[in-house]
Design a protein around this motif. Structure first.
Motif, PDB file in Angstrom:
ATOM      1  N   SER A   1    -130.664 -31.291  -9.270  1.00  0.00           N
ATOM      2  CA  SER A   1    -129.201 -31.314  -8.888  1.00  0.00           C
ATOM      3  C   SER A   1    -128.598 -30.330  -8.130  1.00  0.00           C
ATOM      4  CB  SER A   1    -128.608 -31.550 -10.471  1.00  0.00           C
ATOM      5  OG  SER A   1    -127.142 -31.453 -10.108  1.00  0.00           O
ATOM      6  N   PHE A   2    -127.865 -30.702  -7.039  1.00  0.00           N
ATOM      7  CA  PHE A   2    -127.526 -29.604  -6.089  1.00  0.00           C
ATOM      8  C   PHE A   2    -126.316 -28.782  -6.930  1.00  0.00           C
ATOM      9  CE2 PHE A   2    -125.695 -33.488  -4.130  1.00  0.00           C
ATOM     10  CZ  PHE A   2    -124.272 -33.700  -4.744  1.00  0.00           C
ATOM     11  N   HIS A   3    -125.775 -29.135  -8.386  1.00  0.00           N
ATOM     12  CA  HIS A   3    -124.872 -28.406  -9.028  1.00  0.00           C
ATOM     13  C   HIS A   3    -125.529 -27.371  -9.592  1.00  0.00           C
ATOM     14  CE1 HIS A   3    -122.776 -32.628  -9.182  1.00  0.00           C
ATOM     15  NE2 HIS A   3    -121.969 -31.866  -8.311  1.00  0.00           N
ATOM     16  N   GLY A   4    -126.774 -26.968  -9.333  1.00  0.00           N
ATOM     17  CA  GLY A   4    -127.436 -25.854  -9.939  1.00  0.00           C
ATOM     18  C   GLY A   4    -128.198 -25.258  -8.771  1.00  0.00           C
ATOM     19  N   ARG A   5    -128.983 -24.086  -9.265  1.00  0.00           N
ATOM     20  CA  ARG A   5    -129.885 -23.516  -8.303  1.00  0.00           C
ATOM     21  C   ARG A   5    -131.155 -24.255  -7.828  1.00  0.00           C
ATOM     22  NH1 ARG A   5    -129.867 -17.827  -7.788  1.00  0.00           N
ATOM     23  NH2 ARG A   5    -131.927 -18.150  -6.563  1.00  0.00           N
ATOM     24  N   LEU A   6    -131.325 -24.179  -6.435  1.00  0.00           N
ATOM     25  CA  LEU A   6    -132.601 -25.168  -6.237  1.00  0.00           C
ATOM     26  C   LEU A   6    -133.564 -24.134  -5.332  1.00  0.00           C
ATOM     27  CD1 LEU A   6    -130.835 -28.128  -4.572  1.00  0.00           C
ATOM     28  CD2 LEU A   6    -132.185 -28.134  -6.702  1.00  0.00           C
ATOM     29  N   PHE A   7    -133.350 -22.802  -4.752  1.00  0.00           N
ATOM     30  CA  PHE A   7    -134.006 -22.182  -3.922  1.00  0.00           C
ATOM     31  C   PHE A   7    -133.853 -20.679  -4.325  1.00  0.00           C
ATOM     32  CE2 PHE A   7    -132.428 -26.019  -1.399  1.00  0.00           C
ATOM     33  CZ  PHE A   7    -133.907 -26.413  -0.916  1.00  0.00           C
ATOM     34  N   PRO A   8    -134.921 -19.915  -3.810  1.00  0.00           N
ATOM     35  CA  PRO A   8    -134.941 -18.650  -3.987  1.00  0.00           C
ATOM     36  C   PRO A   8    -133.623 -17.777  -3.130  1.00  0.00           C
ATOM     37  CG  PRO A   8    -137.045 -19.115  -3.436  1.00  0.00           C
ATOM     38  CD  PRO A   8    -136.279 -20.291  -3.184  1.00  0.00           C
TER      39      PRO A   8
ATOM     40  N   LEU B   1    -136.698 -13.693  11.759  1.00  0.00           N
ATOM     41  CA  LEU B   1    -137.585 -14.748  12.201  1.00  0.00           C
ATOM     42  C   LEU B   1    -139.021 -14.205  12.377  1.00  0.00           C
ATOM     43  CD1 LEU B   1    -135.282 -16.217  15.031  1.00  0.00           C
ATOM     44  CD2 LEU B   1    -135.651 -16.804  12.585  1.00  0.00           C
ATOM     45  N   SER B   2    -139.317 -13.066  12.351  1.00  0.00           N
ATOM     46  CA  SER B   2    -140.915 -12.591  12.530  1.00  0.00           C
ATOM     47  C   SER B   2    -141.581 -13.132  11.289  1.00  0.00           C
ATOM     48  CB  SER B   2    -140.872 -11.070  12.537  1.00  0.00           C
ATOM     49  OG  SER B   2    -140.409 -10.400  11.368  1.00  0.00           O
ATOM     50  N   SER B   3    -141.102 -13.330  10.052  1.00  0.00           N
ATOM     51  CA  SER B   3    -142.081 -13.568   8.988  1.00  0.00           C
ATOM     52  C   SER B   3    -141.592 -14.974   8.302  1.00  0.00           C
ATOM     53  CB  SER B   3    -141.871 -12.467   7.957  1.00  0.00           C
ATOM     54  OG  SER B   3    -140.485 -12.451   7.559  1.00  0.00           O
ATOM     55  N   ASN B   4    -140.619 -15.343   8.712  1.00  0.00           N
ATOM     56  CA  ASN B   4    -140.062 -16.708   8.290  1.00  0.00           C
ATOM     57  C   ASN B   4    -139.561 -17.756   9.223  1.00  0.00           C
ATOM     58  OD1 ASN B   4    -139.678 -15.545   5.362  1.00  0.00           O
ATOM     59  ND2 ASN B   4    -138.429 -14.344   6.060  1.00  0.00           N
ATOM     60  N   PRO B   5    -139.772 -19.057   8.995  1.00  0.00           N
ATOM     61  CA  PRO B   5    -139.218 -20.190   9.823  1.00  0.00           C
ATOM     62  C   PRO B   5    -137.627 -20.363   9.617  1.00  0.00           C
ATOM     63  CG  PRO B   5    -140.244 -21.018   7.886  1.00  0.00           C
ATOM     64  CD  PRO B   5    -140.602 -19.460   7.773  1.00  0.00           C
ATOM     65  N   ILE B   6    -137.106 -20.952  10.389  1.00  0.00           N
ATOM     66  CA  ILE B   6    -135.605 -21.391  10.070  1.00  0.00           C
ATOM     67  C   ILE B   6    -135.585 -22.673   9.175  1.00  0.00           C
ATOM     68  CG2 ILE B   6    -133.591 -22.569  10.988  1.00  0.00           C
ATOM     69  CD1 ILE B   6    -133.910 -19.922  12.068  1.00  0.00           C
ATOM     70  N   SER B   7    -135.096 -22.363   8.076  1.00  0.00           N
ATOM     71  CA  SER B   7    -135.015 -23.182   6.940  1.00  0.00           C
ATOM     72  C   SER B   7    -133.663 -24.063   6.782  1.00  0.00           C
ATOM     73  CB  SER B   7    -135.232 -22.530   5.363  1.00  0.00           C
ATOM     74  OG  SER B   7    -136.381 -21.780   5.249  1.00  0.00           O
ATOM     75  N   ILE B   8    -133.835 -25.409   6.895  1.00  0.00           N
ATOM     76  CA  ILE B   8    -133.099 -26.522   6.740  1.00  0.00           C
ATOM     77  C   ILE B   8    -132.909 -27.288   5.418  1.00  0.00           C
ATOM     78  CG2 ILE B   8    -131.669 -28.197   8.068  1.00  0.00           C
ATOM     79  CD1 ILE B   8    -132.998 -27.057  10.776  1.00  0.00           C
ATOM     80  N   VAL B   9    -131.703 -27.481   5.207  1.00  0.00           N
ATOM     81  CA  VAL B   9    -131.753 -28.127   3.662  1.00  0.00           C
ATOM     82  C   VAL B   9    -130.974 -29.389   3.820  1.00  0.00           C
ATOM     83  CG1 VAL B   9    -131.543 -28.135   1.290  1.00  0.00           C
ATOM     84  CG2 VAL B   9    -132.312 -26.120   2.161  1.00  0.00           C
ATOM     85  N   ASP B  10    -131.358 -30.601   3.646  1.00  0.00           N
ATOM     86  CA  ASP B  10    -130.260 -31.755   3.478  1.00  0.00           C
ATOM     87  C   ASP B  10    -130.370 -32.090   1.992  1.00  0.00           C
ATOM     88  OD1 ASP B  10    -128.777 -33.647   4.388  1.00  0.00           O
ATOM     89  OD2 ASP B  10    -130.295 -35.164   4.178  1.00  0.00           O
ATOM     90  N   LEU B  11    -129.054 -31.710   1.348  1.00  0.00           N
ATOM     91  CA  LEU B  11    -128.627 -31.999  -0.031  1.00  0.00           C
ATOM     92  C   LEU B  11    -128.395 -33.410  -0.226  1.00  0.00           C
ATOM     93  CD1 LEU B  11    -126.714 -28.649  -0.552  1.00  0.00           C
ATOM     94  CD2 LEU B  11    -129.029 -29.086  -1.495  1.00  0.00           C
ATOM     95  N   GLY B  12    -128.971 -34.023  -1.210  1.00  0.00           N
ATOM     96  CA  GLY B  12    -128.489 -35.622  -1.412  1.00  0.00           C
ATOM     97  C   GLY B  12    -129.167 -36.538  -0.346  1.00  0.00           C
ATOM     98  N   CYS B  13    -130.379 -36.211   0.097  1.00  0.00           N
ATOM     99  CA  CYS B  13    -130.916 -36.819   0.949  1.00  0.00           C
ATOM    100  C   CYS B  13    -131.288 -38.471   0.860  1.00  0.00           C
ATOM    101  CB  CYS B  13    -132.252 -36.164   1.530  1.00  0.00           C
ATOM    102  SG  CYS B  13    -133.637 -36.394   0.054  1.00  0.00           S
ATOM    103  N   SER B  14    -131.502 -39.127  -0.155  1.00  0.00           N
ATOM    104  CA  SER B  14    -131.819 -40.234  -0.476  1.00  0.00           C
ATOM    105  C   SER B  14    -132.987 -40.811   0.186  1.00  0.00           C
ATOM    106  CB  SER B  14    -130.590 -41.337  -0.167  1.00  0.00           C
ATOM    107  OG  SER B  14    -130.834 -42.474  -0.436  1.00  0.00           O
ATOM    108  N   THR B  15    -133.063 -41.892   0.612  1.00  0.00           N
ATOM    109  CA  THR B  15    -134.546 -42.387   1.178  1.00  0.00           C
ATOM    110  C   THR B  15    -134.445 -42.568   2.666  1.00  0.00           C
ATOM    111  OG1 THR B  15    -133.495 -44.556   0.924  1.00  0.00           O
ATOM    112  CG2 THR B  15    -134.795 -43.589  -0.782  1.00  0.00           C
ATOM    113  N   GLY B  16    -133.544 -41.990   3.436  1.00  0.00           N
ATOM    114  CA  GLY B  16    -133.731 -42.229   4.896  1.00  0.00           C
ATOM    115  C   GLY B  16    -133.194 -43.305   5.418  1.00  0.00           C
ATOM    116  N   PRO B  17    -133.008 -43.711   6.633  1.00  0.00           N
ATOM    117  CA  PRO B  17    -133.539 -42.782   7.613  1.00  0.00           C
ATOM    118  C   PRO B  17    -132.218 -41.982   8.210  1.00  0.00           C
ATOM    119  CG  PRO B  17    -132.761 -45.019   8.727  1.00  0.00           C
ATOM    120  CD  PRO B  17    -132.599 -45.002   7.140  1.00  0.00           C
TER     121      PRO B  17
END
Length: 368
Positions: A135-142, A57-73
């Motif tokens: 697409s979440f069927h493949g890589r999206l993040f480091p 946590l000293s160098s990074n925030p907590i990362s949260i991902v919502d896969l397939g978010c659409s348009t809200g809410p």
């Protein structure tokens, strides 16, 4: 209405954007209910299984991902629930630690209406935001960059419909249908196999992207082990009506038979056994919890569930993109008219109290 696409080709679909009468944002109350139902299960998993001390946590925030978010809410509600629960764990488990910053990534296909999503962001949010199209069927993040993945009502979308469904020489030829509701075993097996292939890619990508000790929550339309998809399931009823309506449009020469027979819904309603096997084959995650939640739709929605406008709203907001990409943009009004006529006929003696849906809530932990 022309069609130059095949159900054999990978295609990406999104929910209806904007805020109109057939937009996803105005027709997604069932999906919102899924998020509400899964909240206590997610809270418990965060409190008992999320390894806060292993995060740098000293160098990074907590990362949260919502896969397939659409348009809200709905996506904002899900993210806020997760964020609140993580903050509560910090207070109770590491009281001497300053609450971390949060980075939230909203993921969906590049054709998703991200403009509507970001225009409706909560003004008092306590997190930074970014869009991650793809697409979440493949890589999206480091690699090892995400602490918490969430996905609700998304992973049942396949990367494509199984190829065997449109092969007249195959035992899985799905003639006269658009899904596997009440279909032959070979058709059901073809869908299960395609889901297995897609989940292999999905879990492999997430296994690389999530940190050790991180959690992934998947909430998806499910069905109990050993039960076939039928008209007593809302998904089964929807796709039975859709298939019957398209075949009626063939008879009326609105669309041709080849168009109809080459169309299959790329959606799989998973059972716990199939999903558990996919996780075990992947080997990157441990199943923390897998819970099937049954819901009687009339109990949740009352007489609204018997109103055909409710079904048309769901049909258009969720499925209009996949339908019009195959049949052309001019089909929806006449299709909805036929859908309504068929629904009125089929549900004359329908017992709405027997219409049951299931949500499968799965908590996975990256353990090595």
């Amino acid at each position: 209405m022309s069609n130059n696409r095949s159900s054999m080709s990978p295609e990406f679909y999104t929910m209806n954007g904007g805020d109109g009468p057939y937009s996803y944002s105005n027709n997604s109350r069932p999906q919102r209910l899924c998020i509400e139902i899964s909240k206590p299960i997610i809270d418990e998993a965060i409190m008992n299984d999320l390894d806060l001390r292993s995060f740098s946590l000293s160098s990074n925030p907590i990362s949260i991902v919502d896969l397939g978010c659409s348009t809200g809410p709905n996506t904002f509600m899900a993210v806020q629930n997760i964020l609140d629960s993580i903050k509560q764990k910090y207070k109770s488990h590491i009281p001497d630690c300053t609450s971390p910053e949060f980075m939230v990534y909203f993921n969906d296909h590049s054709s998703n209406d991200f403009n509507t999503l970001f225009a409706s962001l909560p003004p008092n949010r306590q997190y930074f935001v970014a869009a991650v199209p793809g697409s979440f069927h493949g890589r999206l993040f480091p690699e090892s960059s995400v602490h918490f993945f969430h996905s609700s009502n998304a992973i049942h979308w396949l990367s494509k419909a199984p190829e065997e469904l449109v092969d007249s020489k195959s035992l899985a030829w799905n003639k006269g249908r658009v899904h596997y509701t009440n279909a032959a075993k070979e058709v059901c097996d073809a869908y299960a196999a395609q889901f297995g292939k897609d989940m292999e890619k999905f879990l492999d990508a997430r296994g690389k992207e999530i940190v050790v000790g991180g959690l992934m929550v998947l909430t998806v339309s499910g069905i109990p082990n050993g039960i076939r998809l039928s008209l007593q399931n809302p998904v089964g009823l929807m796709y039975h009506l859709l298939g019957a309506s398209l075949m009626d449009l063939v008879k009326k020469e609105v669309i041709n038979e080849e168009q109809a027979e080459s169309f299959n819904m790329p959606i799989y309603v998973v059972n716990p056994e199939v999903l558990r096997e996919a996780v075990e084959r992947n080997g990157n995650f441990r199943v923390v919890k897998m819970e099937m939640i049954e819901s009687i739709l009339k109990t949740n929605y009352g007489d609204e569930i018997t109103n055909l406008n409710w079904w048309i709203g769901t049909l258009r907001s969720v499925h209009e993109d996949v339908i019009t990409k195959h049949f052309g943009s001019g089909i929806m009004d006449i299709l909805c008219q036929q859908f309504t006529a068929n629904a009125l006929e089929i549900t004359k003696n329908f017992n709405w109290d027997e219409l049951k849906g299931h949500q499968l809530v799965v908590i996975l932990k990256r353990y090595k």
